[in-house]
Design a protein around this motif. Sequence first.
Motif, PDB file in Angstrom:
ATOM      1  N   ASP A 170       0.510  -1.392   0.045  1.00 35.27           N
ATOM      2  CA  ASP A 170       0.127  -0.444   0.066  1.00 35.27           C
ATOM      3  C   ASP A 170       0.784   1.396   0.274  1.00 35.27           C
ATOM      4  O   ASP A 170       0.445   2.358  -0.618  1.00 35.27           O
ATOM      5  CB  ASP A 170      -0.919  -0.341   1.349  1.00 35.27           C
ATOM      6  N   VAL A 171       1.916   1.015   0.679  1.00 31.21           N
ATOM      7  CA  VAL A 171       2.707   2.285   0.724  1.00 31.21           C
ATOM      8  C   VAL A 171       3.442   2.504  -0.543  1.00 31.21           C
ATOM      9  O   VAL A 171       3.710   3.571  -0.630  1.00 31.21           O
ATOM     10  CB  VAL A 171       4.045   2.231   2.029  1.00 31.21           C
ATOM     11  N   ALA A 172       4.078   1.381  -1.463  1.00 34.15           N
ATOM     12  CA  ALA A 172       4.734   1.357  -2.333  1.00 34.15           C
ATOM     13  C   ALA A 172       3.705   2.204  -3.230  1.00 34.15           C
ATOM     14  O   ALA A 172       4.054   2.804  -4.293  1.00 34.15           O
ATOM     15  CB  ALA A 172       4.660   0.213  -2.817  1.00 34.15           C
ATOM     16  N   GLU A 173       2.387   1.402  -3.611  1.00 34.30           N
ATOM     17  CA  GLU A 173       1.517   2.434  -4.562  1.00 34.30           C
ATOM     18  C   GLU A 173       1.348   3.854  -4.630  1.00 34.30           C
ATOM     19  O   GLU A 173       1.845   5.194  -5.683  1.00 34.30           O
ATOM     20  CB  GLU A 173       0.197   2.088  -4.239  1.00 34.30           C
ATOM     21  N   LEU A 174       1.012   4.473  -2.997  1.00 35.58           N
ATOM     22  CA  LEU A 174       1.582   5.706  -3.136  1.00 35.58           C
ATOM     23  C   LEU A 174       3.194   6.414  -3.726  1.00 35.58           C
ATOM     24  O   LEU A 174       2.450   7.454  -3.744  1.00 35.58           O
ATOM     25  CB  LEU A 174       1.424   6.363  -1.556  1.00 35.58           C
ATOM     26  N   LEU A 175       3.769   5.982  -3.472  1.00 32.86           N
ATOM     27  CA  LEU A 175       5.304   6.007  -3.607  1.00 32.86           C
ATOM     28  C   LEU A 175       4.934   6.068  -5.173  1.00 32.86           C
ATOM     29  O   LEU A 175       6.250   6.691  -5.737  1.00 32.86           O
ATOM     30  CB  LEU A 175       6.263   5.760  -2.699  1.00 32.86           C
ATOM     31  N   GLY A 176       4.559   5.203  -5.890  1.00 33.60           N
ATOM     32  CA  GLY A 176       4.711   4.605  -7.436  1.00 33.60           C
ATOM     33  C   GLY A 176       5.815   3.891  -7.888  1.00 33.60           C
ATOM     34  O   GLY A 176       5.939   4.109  -8.422  1.00 33.60           O
ATOM     35  N   ILE A 177       6.138   2.880  -6.356  1.00 36.06           N
ATOM     36  CA  ILE A 177       7.402   2.331  -6.999  1.00 36.06           C
ATOM     37  C   ILE A 177       6.400   0.592  -6.743  1.00 36.06           C
ATOM     38  O   ILE A 177       5.894   0.792  -6.461  1.00 36.06           O
ATOM     39  CB  ILE A 177       8.372   2.594  -6.102  1.00 36.06           C
ATOM     40  N   THR A 178       7.547  -0.852  -7.022  1.00 30.38           N
ATOM     41  CA  THR A 178       6.898  -1.604  -7.461  1.00 30.38           C
ATOM     42  C   THR A 178       6.928  -2.368  -5.409  1.00 30.38           C
ATOM     43  O   THR A 178       8.139  -1.742  -5.065  1.00 30.38           O
ATOM     44  CB  THR A 178       7.882  -2.557  -8.194  1.00 30.38           C
ATOM     45  N   PRO A 179       5.683  -2.589  -5.120  1.00 30.87           N
ATOM     46  CA  PRO A 179       6.369  -3.132  -3.350  1.00 30.87           C
ATOM     47  C   PRO A 179       7.328  -4.083  -3.227  1.00 30.87           C
ATOM     48  O   PRO A 179       8.024  -4.999  -4.738  1.00 30.87           O
ATOM     49  CB  PRO A 179       5.354  -4.233  -3.778  1.00 30.87           C
ATOM     50  N   GLY A 180       8.393  -4.342  -2.651  1.00 33.25           N
ATOM     51  CA  GLY A 180       9.513  -4.960  -2.495  1.00 33.25           C
ATOM     52  C   GLY A 180      10.293  -4.692  -2.720  1.00 33.25           C
ATOM     53  O   GLY A 180      11.566  -4.568  -1.967  1.00 33.25           O
ATOM     54  N   THR A 181      10.371  -2.961  -3.130  1.00 30.66           N
ATOM     55  CA  THR A 181      11.405  -1.871  -3.361  1.00 30.66           C
ATOM     56  C   THR A 181      11.914  -1.939  -1.917  1.00 30.66           C
ATOM     57  O   THR A 181      11.999  -2.063  -1.454  1.00 30.66           O
ATOM     58  CB  THR A 181      10.900  -1.520  -4.256  1.00 30.66           C
ATOM     59  N   LEU A 182      13.755  -2.134  -1.783  1.00 30.33           N
ATOM     60  CA  LEU A 182      14.445  -1.297  -1.049  1.00 30.33           C
ATOM     61  C   LEU A 182      13.966   0.301  -0.837  1.00 30.33           C
ATOM     62  O   LEU A 182      14.922   0.313  -1.623  1.00 30.33           O
ATOM     63  CB  LEU A 182      15.646  -2.245  -1.142  1.00 30.33           C
ATOM     64  N   VAL A 183      13.871   0.384  -0.053  1.00 30.41           N
ATOM     65  CA  VAL A 183      13.815   1.400   0.175  1.00 30.41           C
ATOM     66  C   VAL A 183      13.875   1.899   2.147  1.00 30.41           C
ATOM     67  O   VAL A 183      13.975   1.498   2.881  1.00 30.41           O
ATOM     68  CB  VAL A 183      11.902   1.989   0.577  1.00 30.41           C
ATOM     69  N   LEU A 184      14.212   3.803   1.607  1.00 32.03           N
ATOM     70  CA  LEU A 184      14.866   3.784   3.090  1.00 32.03           C
ATOM     71  C   LEU A 184      13.575   3.781   4.423  1.00 32.03           C
ATOM     72  O   LEU A 184      12.692   5.278   4.003  1.00 32.03           O
ATOM     73  CB  LEU A 184      15.789   5.219   2.960  1.00 32.03           C
ATOM     74  N   LEU A 185      13.990   3.512   4.938  1.00 31.57           N
ATOM     75  CA  LEU A 185      12.413   3.651   6.100  1.00 31.57           C
ATOM     76  C   LEU A 185      13.320   4.670   7.745  1.00 31.57           C
ATOM     77  O   LEU A 185      14.577   3.850   8.238  1.00 31.57           O
ATOM     78  CB  LEU A 185      12.479   1.930   6.680  1.00 31.57           C
ATOM     79  N   ARG A 186      12.940   5.541   8.129  1.00 30.79           N
ATOM     80  CA  ARG A 186      13.014   6.400   9.288  1.00 30.79           C
ATOM     81  C   ARG A 186      12.089   5.522  10.218  1.00 30.79           C
ATOM     82  O   ARG A 186      11.217   6.455   9.868  1.00 30.79           O
ATOM     83  CB  ARG A 186      13.627   7.437   9.088  1.00 30.79           C
ATOM     84  N   GLU A 187      11.972   5.183  11.076  1.00 30.00           N
ATOM     85  CA  GLU A 187      10.781   4.353  12.245  1.00 30.00           C
ATOM     86  C   GLU A 187      11.283   5.224  13.335  1.00 30.00           C
ATOM     87  O   GLU A 187      12.435   4.777  14.512  1.00 30.00           O
ATOM     88  CB  GLU A 187      10.898   3.286  11.710  1.00 30.00           C
TER      89      GLU A 187
END
Length: 271
Positions: free
Chosen positions: A116-133
């Motif tokens: 669901d986050v990938a869809e909003l970012l406009g990228i493929t699900p499972g793509t390695l992405v920087l996360l700050r949590e």
Amino acid sequence: MPSTADEIAANLRTQIQRGELQPGDRLPGIETLAERYSVNRQTARQALNQLKAEGLAESPGGRAGTIVRQRPTTRLVRSRNIERDHLGYYSGPTVQHWRTIQGLGLAIDTRPVPADVAELLGITPGTLVLLRERANGDPEQPQYRQLAASWFHPDIVEDVPVLAGGTGLGGSYDRIEEWAQQPLQWEEEVTAATPNPAEAETLLLPPGVPMLRILRVASLGRGSKARVVEVQDIRMSGELFSVRYPLQRRGAARWPVQPSTGDYYSAGSQP
């Protein structure tokens, strides 16, 4: 005919909702329920477990048995306005004083982005992405807390590499705006979700309490030229917090309106 677990739970639920059983009151035990409703112990246990799963009852341990759970009668209203102080942006005055929870500080990692986050970012699900949590909350009232996970589009991380490290005062949003020389725009989607075990533990959620989830999309530019740079996944107790916002009159709803049936009162009708 013996009752079912659903019927027993419904009867007890009604008593709780009507106030006949108050918070802290002890519910009938398994043996009592089995005898009262002519059922076996397993059915009686299922009925009590159902109320626990709904967050209406709890078993504190010891000899207390199963009791009616104390639930909040008011919620902290979370403003969805973006405001700012010397530390940077924040969402409304009720959280301005919140700070990072000790032992649950900022984690910076690269992880596969959920669908669901990938869809909003406009990228493929499972793509390695920087996360700050991070987890932050009210230092004086530890039950008021939230989890926030910021997922950054790979392109913005390439353009603003400081996002992968210490971002300083103002945080990620200030660094992006400094680089872009234009303001960020935000849009939010509010939903409810069932917490996973780790979320329930961090947010101190009892069994049966849902999670309020807000997906905040940060963009540069507007309309067809908007560039999504970050999606923030904000999670908090659905029992302790609520979101309130005014409804705007738009289009034909703007005042004065044209009544659908003409001038009702001048035609002789009474209020």
